[in-house]
Design a protein around this motif. Structure first.
Motif, PDB file in Angstrom:
ATOM      1  N   ASN A 170     -34.160  -9.297  80.256  1.00 31.90           N
ATOM      2  CA  ASN A 170     -33.241  -9.097  79.124  1.00 31.90           C
ATOM      3  C   ASN A 170     -33.789  -8.019  78.189  1.00 31.90           C
ATOM      4  OD1 ASN A 170     -31.350  -9.235  77.110  1.00 31.90           O
ATOM      5  ND2 ASN A 170     -32.113 -11.167  76.262  1.00 31.90           N
ATOM      6  N   ASP A 171     -33.504  -6.768  78.579  1.00 31.00           N
ATOM      7  CA  ASP A 171     -33.891  -5.643  77.720  1.00 31.00           C
ATOM      8  C   ASP A 171     -32.622  -5.180  77.008  1.00 31.00           C
ATOM      9  OD1 ASP A 171     -35.046  -3.503  76.538  1.00 31.00           O
ATOM     10  OD2 ASP A 171     -35.774  -2.543  78.356  1.00 31.00           O
ATOM     11  N   ASN A 172     -31.741  -4.558  77.789  1.00 32.54           N
ATOM     12  CA  ASN A 172     -30.427  -4.197  77.236  1.00 32.54           C
ATOM     13  C   ASN A 172     -29.494  -5.403  77.399  1.00 32.54           C
ATOM     14  OD1 ASN A 172     -27.566  -3.386  77.797  1.00 32.54           O
ATOM     15  ND2 ASN A 172     -28.363  -1.476  76.985  1.00 32.54           N
ATOM     16  N   LEU A 173     -28.970  -5.899  76.285  1.00 30.11           N
ATOM     17  CA  LEU A 173     -28.211  -7.152  76.330  1.00 30.11           C
ATOM     18  C   LEU A 173     -26.929  -7.039  77.171  1.00 30.11           C
ATOM     19  CD1 LEU A 173     -28.210 -10.074  75.409  1.00 30.11           C
ATOM     20  CD2 LEU A 173     -27.111  -9.357  73.290  1.00 30.11           C
ATOM     21  N   GLU A 174     -26.223  -5.924  77.061  1.00 38.68           N
ATOM     22  CA  GLU A 174     -24.974  -5.770  77.832  1.00 38.68           C
ATOM     23  C   GLU A 174     -25.263  -5.815  79.327  1.00 38.68           C
ATOM     24  OE1 GLU A 174     -21.966  -5.950  76.642  1.00 38.68           O
ATOM     25  OE2 GLU A 174     -22.884  -6.203  74.679  1.00 38.68           O
ATOM     26  N   LYS A 175     -26.377  -5.194  79.714  1.00 42.40           N
ATOM     27  CA  LYS A 175     -26.763  -5.178  81.129  1.00 42.40           C
ATOM     28  C   LYS A 175     -27.137  -6.609  81.582  1.00 42.40           C
ATOM     29  CE  LYS A 175     -29.747  -2.440  84.070  1.00 42.40           C
ATOM     30  NZ  LYS A 175     -31.104  -2.958  84.107  1.00 42.40           N
ATOM     31  N   ALA A 176     -27.860  -7.321  80.725  1.00 43.38           N
ATOM     32  CA  ALA A 176     -28.242  -8.704  81.047  1.00 43.38           C
ATOM     33  C   ALA A 176     -26.991  -9.582  81.186  1.00 43.38           C
ATOM     34  CB  ALA A 176     -29.175  -9.255  79.976  1.00 43.38           C
ATOM     35  N   PHE A 177     -26.003  -9.385  80.306  1.00 43.11           N
ATOM     36  CA  PHE A 177     -24.742 -10.144  80.389  1.00 43.11           C
ATOM     37  C   PHE A 177     -24.073  -9.881  81.744  1.00 43.11           C
ATOM     38  CE2 PHE A 177     -23.589 -10.298  75.526  1.00 43.11           C
ATOM     39  CZ  PHE A 177     -24.476 -11.330  75.346  1.00 43.11           C
ATOM     40  N   ALA A 178     -24.009  -8.605  82.123  1.00 38.98           N
ATOM     41  CA  ALA A 178     -23.323  -8.250  83.379  1.00 38.98           C
ATOM     42  C   ALA A 178     -24.035  -8.855  84.579  1.00 38.98           C
ATOM     43  CB  ALA A 178     -23.244  -6.732  83.502  1.00 38.98           C
ATOM     44  N   GLU A 179     -25.365  -8.825  84.557  1.00 39.17           N
ATOM     45  CA  GLU A 179     -26.133  -9.420  85.676  1.00 39.17           C
ATOM     46  C   GLU A 179     -25.909 -10.922  85.740  1.00 39.17           C
ATOM     47  OE1 GLU A 179     -30.369  -8.433  85.891  1.00 39.17           O
ATOM     48  OE2 GLU A 179     -29.861  -6.442  85.165  1.00 39.17           O
ATOM     49  N   ALA A 180     -25.905 -11.569  84.569  1.00 39.62           N
ATOM     50  CA  ALA A 180     -25.716 -13.022  84.527  1.00 39.62           C
ATOM     51  C   ALA A 180     -24.318 -13.391  85.033  1.00 39.62           C
ATOM     52  CB  ALA A 180     -25.923 -13.532  83.103  1.00 39.62           C
ATOM     53  N   GLU A 181     -23.314 -12.627  84.624  1.00 37.48           N
ATOM     54  CA  GLU A 181     -21.934 -12.908  85.076  1.00 37.48           C
ATOM     55  C   GLU A 181     -21.846 -12.839  86.596  1.00 37.48           C
ATOM     56  OE1 GLU A 181     -19.122 -10.243  83.083  1.00 37.48           O
ATOM     57  OE2 GLU A 181     -20.232 -10.584  81.237  1.00 37.48           O
ATOM     58  N   LYS A 182     -22.494 -11.827  87.172  1.00 34.92           N
ATOM     59  CA  LYS A 182     -22.424 -11.660  88.623  1.00 34.92           C
ATOM     60  C   LYS A 182     -23.142 -12.815  89.344  1.00 34.92           C
ATOM     61  CE  LYS A 182     -22.966  -8.378  92.403  1.00 34.92           C
ATOM     62  NZ  LYS A 182     -23.169  -9.475  93.332  1.00 34.92           N
ATOM     63  N   LEU A 183     -24.306 -13.187  88.842  1.00 27.72           N
ATOM     64  CA  LEU A 183     -25.043 -14.296  89.475  1.00 27.72           C
ATOM     65  C   LEU A 183     -24.206 -15.575  89.465  1.00 27.72           C
ATOM     66  CD1 LEU A 183     -28.706 -14.005  88.105  1.00 27.72           C
ATOM     67  CD2 LEU A 183     -27.821 -13.350  90.334  1.00 27.72           C
ATOM     68  N   VAL A 184     -23.586 -15.852  88.328  1.00 27.65           N
ATOM     69  CA  VAL A 184     -22.792 -17.081  88.199  1.00 27.65           C
ATOM     70  C   VAL A 184     -21.567 -17.017  89.118  1.00 27.65           C
ATOM     71  CG1 VAL A 184     -21.347 -18.417  86.610  1.00 27.65           C
ATOM     72  CG2 VAL A 184     -23.608 -17.653  85.893  1.00 27.65           C
ATOM     73  N   ASN A 185     -20.878 -15.889  89.111  1.00 28.13           N
ATOM     74  CA  ASN A 185     -19.681 -15.781  89.958  1.00 28.13           C
ATOM     75  C   ASN A 185     -20.030 -15.903  91.429  1.00 28.13           C
ATOM     76  OD1 ASN A 185     -18.002 -15.545  87.791  1.00 28.13           O
ATOM     77  ND2 ASN A 185     -17.991 -13.314  87.802  1.00 28.13           N
ATOM     78  N   ASP A 186     -21.140 -15.292  91.838  1.00 34.67           N
ATOM     79  CA  ASP A 186     -21.548 -15.393  93.245  1.00 34.67           C
ATOM     80  C   ASP A 186     -21.886 -16.841  93.607  1.00 34.67           C
ATOM     81  OD1 ASP A 186     -21.220 -12.695  93.467  1.00 34.67           O
ATOM     82  OD2 ASP A 186     -23.356 -12.196  93.516  1.00 34.67           O
ATOM     83  N   PHE A 187     -22.436 -17.576  92.650  1.00 37.43           N
ATOM     84  CA  PHE A 187     -22.874 -18.947  92.945  1.00 37.43           C
ATOM     85  C   PHE A 187     -21.724 -19.951  92.935  1.00 37.43           C
ATOM     86  CE2 PHE A 187     -24.983 -23.021  91.637  1.00 37.43           C
ATOM     87  CZ  PHE A 187     -25.697 -23.221  92.811  1.00 37.43           C
ATOM     88  N   ILE A 188     -20.836 -19.858  91.957  1.00 38.57           N
ATOM     89  CA  ILE A 188     -19.766 -20.880  91.889  1.00 38.57           C
ATOM     90  C   ILE A 188     -18.467 -20.409  92.530  1.00 38.57           C
ATOM     91  CG2 ILE A 188     -20.700 -22.028  89.832  1.00 38.57           C
ATOM     92  CD1 ILE A 188     -18.561 -20.730  88.158  1.00 38.57           C
ATOM     93  N   GLY A 189     -18.342 -19.098  92.751  1.00 33.32           N
ATOM     94  CA  GLY A 189     -17.100 -18.585  93.309  1.00 33.32           C
ATOM     95  C   GLY A 189     -15.955 -18.860  92.354  1.00 33.32           C
ATOM     96  N   THR A 190     -14.754 -18.976  92.906  1.00 37.16           N
ATOM     97  CA  THR A 190     -13.609 -19.227  92.029  1.00 37.16           C
ATOM     98  C   THR A 190     -13.087 -20.645  92.214  1.00 37.16           C
ATOM     99  OG1 THR A 190     -12.253 -18.263  93.730  1.00 37.16           O
ATOM    100  CG2 THR A 190     -12.840 -16.835  91.879  1.00 37.16           C
ATOM    101  N   LYS A 191     -13.824 -21.430  93.041  1.00 33.24           N
ATOM    102  CA  LYS A 191     -13.352 -22.793  93.308  1.00 33.24           C
ATOM    103  C   LYS A 191     -13.626 -23.720  92.138  1.00 33.24           C
ATOM    104  CE  LYS A 191     -14.341 -22.787  98.254  1.00 33.24           C
ATOM    105  NZ  LYS A 191     -15.352 -23.270  99.202  1.00 33.24           N
ATOM    106  N   GLN A 192     -12.759 -24.687  91.923  1.00 31.11           N
ATOM    107  CA  GLN A 192     -13.004 -25.737  90.951  1.00 31.11           C
ATOM    108  C   GLN A 192     -13.960 -26.747  91.588  1.00 31.11           C
ATOM    109  OE1 GLN A 192     -11.915 -25.826  87.766  1.00 31.11           O
ATOM    110  NE2 GLN A 192     -11.164 -23.783  88.220  1.00 31.11           N
ATOM    111  N   PRO A 193     -14.766 -27.477  90.786  1.00 32.36           N
ATOM    112  CA  PRO A 193     -15.729 -28.421  91.332  1.00 32.36           C
ATOM    113  C   PRO A 193     -15.155 -29.421  92.309  1.00 32.36           C
ATOM    114  CG  PRO A 193     -16.111 -28.130  89.014  1.00 32.36           C
ATOM    115  CD  PRO A 193     -14.877 -27.350  89.341  1.00 32.36           C
ATOM    116  N   ALA A 194     -13.907 -29.849  92.102  1.00 35.31           N
ATOM    117  CA  ALA A 194     -13.316 -30.854  92.978  1.00 35.31           C
ATOM    118  C   ALA A 194     -13.280 -30.366  94.428  1.00 35.31           C
ATOM    119  CB  ALA A 194     -11.900 -31.160  92.531  1.00 35.31           C
ATOM    120  N   ASN A 195     -13.265 -29.039  94.631  1.00 39.83           N
ATOM    121  CA  ASN A 195     -13.186 -28.492  95.985  1.00 39.83           C
ATOM    122  C   ASN A 195     -14.564 -28.085  96.541  1.00 39.83           C
ATOM    123  OD1 ASN A 195     -10.430 -28.645  95.688  1.00 39.83           O
ATOM    124  ND2 ASN A 195     -10.376 -26.644  94.681  1.00 39.83           N
ATOM    125  N   VAL A 196     -15.616 -28.238  95.730  1.00 37.28           N
ATOM    126  CA  VAL A 196     -16.939 -27.748  96.156  1.00 37.28           C
ATOM    127  C   VAL A 196     -17.455 -28.560  97.332  1.00 37.28           C
ATOM    128  CG1 VAL A 196     -19.356 -27.536  95.469  1.00 37.28           C
ATOM    129  CG2 VAL A 196     -17.565 -26.884  93.884  1.00 37.28           C
TER     130      VAL A 196
END
Ligand code: ADP
Ligand code: 5GP
Length: 196
Positions: A170-196
């Motif tokens: 976490n140096d540049n905050l905008e860059k850290a936000f973008a990296e975090a968003e990608k990690l989360v999206n890759d991990f949970i996908g777009t499915k709701q928990p009921a379908n996991v």
């Protein structure tokens, strides 16, 4: 029993995990924040009981330990106990959301070990110890002695980086936000928990 996923953000205090987690919560309605129990005093104007933490007494905390109510708990700083409640994880899964939480480094690894592949453990790294100290000072929420104990502990916590699934510097905050968003999206996908 419905089960979703768990996204863990751990870091030395001041590295920026709260800032990143709040950002993710503001943009992703699939996530809900797991509110920990803790025994430290509430920060006057900035914190609310039941929102930032469940602020409880050391006696109540000990009772919850003996009733096996925690997934994990730690004495994060001398005399200050923090713990993740099993009831809190279940409350969030029952509401159809995934859990996101912000815990210290040891607690993060305990939660990862408990939930294994159901959990993603992310380590947030400050660009340097000097920058960490200056962020804690600028945050203006802790006394000088609390800041020095947090910086001292950070040097040890940085050695656990390799045990996490992913690392964000976490140096540049905008860059850290973008990296975090990608990690989360890759991990949970777009499915709701009921379908996991
Ligand atoms: P943590 O939850 O890890 O203790 P915080 O999210 O509270 O850390 O961040 C510590 C302080 O540093 C806050 O005042 C926050 O606004 C600031 N901060 C966070 N990320 C950055 C960054 N990339 N650059 C500069 N300041 C930051
Ligand atoms: P603060 O007092 O600054 O809110 O938090 C101090 C530290 O305790 C932070 O590193 C925070 O992530 C951690 N923490 C908060 N909740 C928990 C928890 O439930 N378990 C553990 N192990 N650490 C926690």
């Amino acid at each position: 029993m419905q089960q979703g996923k768990i996204i863990i953000f751990s870091a030395p205090s001041g590295a920026g995990k709260t800032t990143i987690v709040k950002h993710l919560l503001s943009i992703n309605p699939q996530l809900n924040f797991s509110i920990s129990a803790c025994t430290r005093d509430k920060r006057g104007r900035t914190e609310e009981n039941g929102k930032d933490y469940y602020f409880i007494t050391p006696e109540e905390f000990k009772k919850k330990i003996s009733n096996d109510e925690f997934v994990e708990w730690e004495e994060v700083y001398e005399g200050a106990f923090y713990g993740t409640l099993k009831s809190e994880i279940q409350r969030i899964w029952d509401s159809g959301k995934h859990v996101i939480l912000d815990v210290d480094v040891k607690g993060g690894l305990s939660i990862k070990n408990f939930y294994k592949n159901q959990a993603l453990a992310v380590f947030v790294k400050p660009p340097s110890i000097e920058e960490l100290a200056s962020r804690l000072t600028a945050r203006n929420t802790d006394s000088a002695s609390s800041i020095s104990s947090r910086v001292f502990k950070a040097k040890f916590e940085l050695s656990f980086e390799d045990q996490f699934d992913k690392v964000i510097v976490n140096d540049n905050l905008e860059k850290a936000f973008a990296e975090a968003e990608k990690l989360v999206n890759d991990f949970i996908g777009t499915k709701q928990p009921a379908n996991v």
